[in-house]
Design a protein around this motif. Structure first.
Motif, PDB file in Angstrom:
ATOM      1  N   TYR A 380      37.814  43.454  43.832  1.00 15.03           N
ATOM      2  CA  TYR A 380      37.703  42.401  42.817  1.00 15.03           C
ATOM      3  C   TYR A 380      39.070  42.036  42.270  1.00 15.03           C
ATOM      4  O   TYR A 380      39.915  42.917  42.067  1.00 15.03           O
ATOM      5  CB  TYR A 380      36.792  42.889  41.679  1.00 15.03           C
ATOM      6  N   LEU A 381      39.254  40.745  42.039  1.00 11.60           N
ATOM      7  CA  LEU A 381      40.483  40.291  41.378  1.00 11.60           C
ATOM      8  C   LEU A 381      40.087  39.441  40.194  1.00 11.60           C
ATOM      9  O   LEU A 381      39.241  38.534  40.318  1.00 11.60           O
ATOM     10  CB  LEU A 381      41.326  39.446  42.352  1.00 11.60           C
ATOM     11  N   PHE A 382      40.705  39.711  39.049  1.00 14.15           N
ATOM     12  CA  PHE A 382      40.556  38.835  37.881  1.00 14.15           C
ATOM     13  C   PHE A 382      41.885  38.134  37.664  1.00 14.15           C
ATOM     14  O   PHE A 382      42.882  38.784  37.329  1.00 14.15           O
ATOM     15  CB  PHE A 382      40.153  39.639  36.637  1.00 14.15           C
ATOM     16  N   SER A 383      41.907  36.830  37.862  1.00 11.82           N
ATOM     17  CA  SER A 383      43.151  36.073  37.692  1.00 11.82           C
ATOM     18  C   SER A 383      42.872  34.580  37.737  1.00 11.82           C
ATOM     19  O   SER A 383      41.917  34.140  38.377  1.00 11.82           O
ATOM     20  CB  SER A 383      44.122  36.430  38.829  1.00 11.82           C
ATOM     21  N   ASN A 384      43.741  33.827  37.079  1.00 13.70           N
ATOM     22  CA  ASN A 384      43.723  32.363  37.225  1.00 13.70           C
ATOM     23  C   ASN A 384      44.821  31.893  38.165  1.00 13.70           C
ATOM     24  O   ASN A 384      44.952  30.710  38.417  1.00 13.70           O
ATOM     25  CB  ASN A 384      43.970  31.691  35.861  1.00 13.70           C
ATOM     26  N   ASN A 385      45.621  32.834  38.630  1.00 16.45           N
ATOM     27  CA  ASN A 385      46.808  32.496  39.403  1.00 16.45           C
ATOM     28  C   ASN A 385      46.435  32.184  40.861  1.00 16.45           C
ATOM     29  O   ASN A 385      45.964  33.055  41.593  1.00 16.45           O
ATOM     30  CB  ASN A 385      47.772  33.699  39.336  1.00 16.45           C
ATOM     31  N   LYS A 386      46.665  30.899  41.248  1.00 19.53           N
ATOM     32  CA  LYS A 386      46.227  30.434  42.574  1.00 19.53           C
ATOM     33  C   LYS A 386      46.884  31.241  43.697  1.00 19.53           C
ATOM     34  O   LYS A 386      46.224  31.667  44.642  1.00 19.53           O
ATOM     35  CB  LYS A 386      46.598  28.946  42.688  1.00 19.53           C
ATOM     36  N   LYS A 387      48.185  31.467  43.545  1.00 22.24           N
ATOM     37  CA  LYS A 387      48.910  32.163  44.622  1.00 22.24           C
ATOM     38  C   LYS A 387      48.404  33.612  44.758  1.00 22.24           C
ATOM     39  O   LYS A 387      48.207  34.110  45.864  1.00 22.24           O
ATOM     40  CB  LYS A 387      50.415  32.145  44.292  1.00 22.24           C
ATOM     41  N   LEU A 388      48.156  34.241  43.611  1.00 29.28           N
ATOM     42  CA  LEU A 388      47.672  35.625  43.641  1.00 29.28           C
ATOM     43  C   LEU A 388      46.288  35.702  44.292  1.00 29.28           C
ATOM     44  O   LEU A 388      45.993  36.615  45.074  1.00 29.28           O
ATOM     45  CB  LEU A 388      47.627  36.183  42.213  1.00 29.28           C
ATOM     46  N   LYS A 389      45.452  34.712  43.995  1.00 34.59           N
ATOM     47  CA  LYS A 389      44.109  34.692  44.594  1.00 34.59           C
ATOM     48  C   LYS A 389      44.218  34.577  46.115  1.00 34.59           C
ATOM     49  O   LYS A 389      43.493  35.250  46.849  1.00 34.59           O
ATOM     50  CB  LYS A 389      43.296  33.512  44.054  1.00 34.59           C
ATOM     51  N   GLU A 390      45.131  33.710  46.566  1.00 33.89           N
ATOM     52  CA  GLU A 390      45.302  33.536  48.016  1.00 33.89           C
ATOM     53  C   GLU A 390      45.811  34.830  48.653  1.00 33.89           C
ATOM     54  O   GLU A 390      45.333  35.250  49.709  1.00 33.89           O
ATOM     55  CB  GLU A 390      46.281  32.390  48.297  1.00 33.89           C
ATOM     56  N   GLU A 391      46.758  35.466  47.972  1.00 30.80           N
ATOM     57  CA  GLU A 391      47.309  36.726  48.507  1.00 30.80           C
ATOM     58  C   GLU A 391      46.216  37.792  48.588  1.00 30.80           C
ATOM     59  O   GLU A 391      46.148  38.569  49.533  1.00 30.80           O
ATOM     60  CB  GLU A 391      48.429  37.246  47.592  1.00 30.80           C
ATOM     61  N   PHE A 392      45.356  37.804  47.572  1.00 30.89           N
ATOM     62  CA  PHE A 392      44.248  38.773  47.523  1.00 30.89           C
ATOM     63  C   PHE A 392      43.323  38.571  48.730  1.00 30.89           C
ATOM     64  O   PHE A 392      42.998  39.517  49.459  1.00 30.89           O
ATOM     65  CB  PHE A 392      43.501  38.560  46.203  1.00 30.89           C
TER      66      PHE A 392
END
Ligand code: NAD
Length: 485
Positions: A380-392
């Motif tokens: 699970y990832l909690f974030s609004n950061n687009k780049k971080l979501k893609e990396e995840f």
């Protein structure tokens, strides 16, 4: 279990059970659409007529609140049956596929066919759903079935056994209650598929038994599901969702609950404060008394969790909770901060209401740490950061991923649910369950017209040259266009 009972279901009884089910399968009755629908409807009737009995059994086995039982077991089961009833006719249809020049002229299709006699072994933590949801796919696919529910949740197992006997076709669907003795007897038989939910240690026993007969397996296992918490979030919403997915799901006794959290050192205090504040709203100031949280399933699992807390490597690391009520098998929501990597709690699946938070330099570092371990069932990832979501999505390997929530992917029947590596083999839910219990039979249909002698001896250089041209992409595309026109 006494000796007399043991004698009732041993290897001979298991062999005779399989023989009878093979006889039923051979009649072909489980293959008809009507039979499959009648059995799916029977499962629906079980829910309609016995919802209270089911929630009572779940209350008896796990102290599961009625609302939680409804959300996490009954509603998912109802969705599964409805989804299957809706899709079944089209799922059973042969799927037309393209032909190639090698077999020109011909037509081709994939025909789903039932595997035969299948064994489903399930676990105790969602004892109703995990037992009967695979049965939905097994009968939808036209198989005969033996279900072995978990002895760790005896009230639900006994109820399932009674209701299946009462409502379903007893010549095709059987329930065997019992523990290791009975399961071992079942595993000695030749099955056409074994679908097992539980821990990886027993998963290996199941797979070894299956290997003797080259029986295919689905192994729905567990692991340590991490959640990565960025600072760019709606903290209150994130805290509520983490709590719901940890303590609100069977007191953390859930294969997809967040096992541990990763966050940065600077954000950890804010996260802990938010979790404490929302926990207080969810379960009050004395959570051991809360009726909105399930209890630990039994003494053995309670002792296991206590051992994790008493490990000297985590001494002084509890920042919230840590209260135990042995008599009522309850443990308050417990948060630990920065436990060492070599502590017990970081080296086995927690499967309970304990939540370690590990601080790291960056979430990318936590992705790396996770990938260095056994692949989890979910991350699970909690974030609004687009780049971080893609990396995840790109970098974290797990059975499934959810962004900004915990465990919700199980509710979507369009998504396969299952593990990878140590967390399991094969997915299910929705049509994937039907597929898990079907063989996809390849069917190629030819006619006698257009028999090209080029493929037959005597072979000549000229034939080989022509064959090279015929098998080139350009030629086949030209033929296809010609027939389309
Ligand atoms: P459990 O104790 O109920 O065991 C599961 C099944 O294995 C039972 O039916 C039991 O009778 C049988 N069994 C136990 N020992 C056996 C043996 N020696 N030989 C043959 N059969 C045996 O459940 P559990 O294993 O404690 O379940 C918890 C585990 O399951 C956790 O790791 C959890 O993550 C995982 N799990 C996975 C999913 C999923 O869908 N992936 C769902 C629920 C639980």
């Amino acid at each position: 279990m006494d000796l007399t009972e043991k004698d009732v279901f041993g290897v001979d009884a298991a062999a005779s059970l399989v023989k009878n089910l093979r006889g039923t399968f051979a009649t072909g009755k489980t293959k008809s659409y009507e039979w499959r629908v009648s059995q799916l409807n029977a499962l629906m009737t079980i829910i309609t007529n016995h919802e209270k009995d089911i929630t009572d059994a779940l209350q008896s086995d796990l102290g599961k609140p009625v609302m939680e039982a409804f959300i996490s077991e009954l509603s998912l089961f109802i969705t599964s049956v409805r989804f299957t009833l809706k899709g079944l006719k089209s799922w059973m249809m042969p799927e037309k596929v393209k032909s190639t020049v090698t077999s020109f002229p011909s037509s081709a299709e994939i025909v789903p066919e039932p595997l035969g006699v299948v064994l489903i072994i399930s676990a105790w933590n969602y004892p109703f759903l995990l037992s009967l949801d695979p049965v939905v796919g097994a009968i939808a696919a036209g198989n005969t079935v033996v279900l072995k529910p978990s002895e760790v949740s005896p009230a639900t197992s006994a109820l399932i056994s009674k209701l299946v006997l009462q409502y379903m076709d007893g010549s095709a669907v059987k329930v065997v209650e019992g523990s290791v003795h009975e399961t071992t007897a079942l595993l000695e038989q030749k099955w056409d598929k074994i679908f097992y939910t539980g821990n990886g240690k027993v998963g290996r026993i199941v797979m070894a038994a299956a290997a003797k007969h080259l029986t295919p397996v689905s192994l729905e296992l567990g692991g340590k599901c991490p959640a990565f918490i960025d600072s760019d979030i709606d903290l209150k919403v994130a805290a509520r969702r983490i709590i719901a997915g940890k303590w609100g799901l069977n007191s953390g006794q859930t294969c997809i609950s967040a096992d541990h959290l990763y966050t940065t050192k600077s954000f950890a205090p804010k996260l802990i404060d938010a979790l404490k504040s929302e926990l207080n709203k969810f379960f009050g100031s004395d959570p051991l008394k809360s009726e909105d949280m399930s209890r630990i399933v039994n003494d053995k699992h309670f002792a296991r969790l206590r051992r994790l807390l008493e490990d000297e490597k985590v001494s002084g690391k509890i920042v919230h909770g840590g209260e135990l009520d042995e008599k009522n098998l309850k443990i308050s929501p417990t948060i630990l901060l920065d436990v060492p990597e070599d502590s017990l709690i970081m080296n086995e699946e927690i499967f309970g209401p304990l939540l370690p938070i590990i601080t790291i330099e960056s979430l990318q570092e936590a992705f790396y740490l996770t990938n260095a371990k056994d692949k989890p069932l979910a991350a699970y990832l909690f974030s609004n950061n687009k780049k971080l979501k893609e990396e995840f999505i790109e970098n974290v390997s797990a059975g499934g991923l959810v962004i900004n929530d915990v465990g919700l992917h199980v509710c979507n029947p369009h998504l396969p649910f299952g593990g990878v590596g140590e967390s399991g083999i094969g997915g299910y839910h929705g049509k994937f369950t039907f597929d898990a219990f079907s063989h996809k039979k390849a069917v190629l249909k030819r006619v006698f017209f257009g028999d090209a002698s080029i493929r037959y001896p005597p072979y000549t250089p000229g034939k080989l040259k022509t064959m090279r041209v015929l098998l080139s992409d350009g030629f086949f595309n030209m033929i296809r266009e010609f027939f389309k026109a």
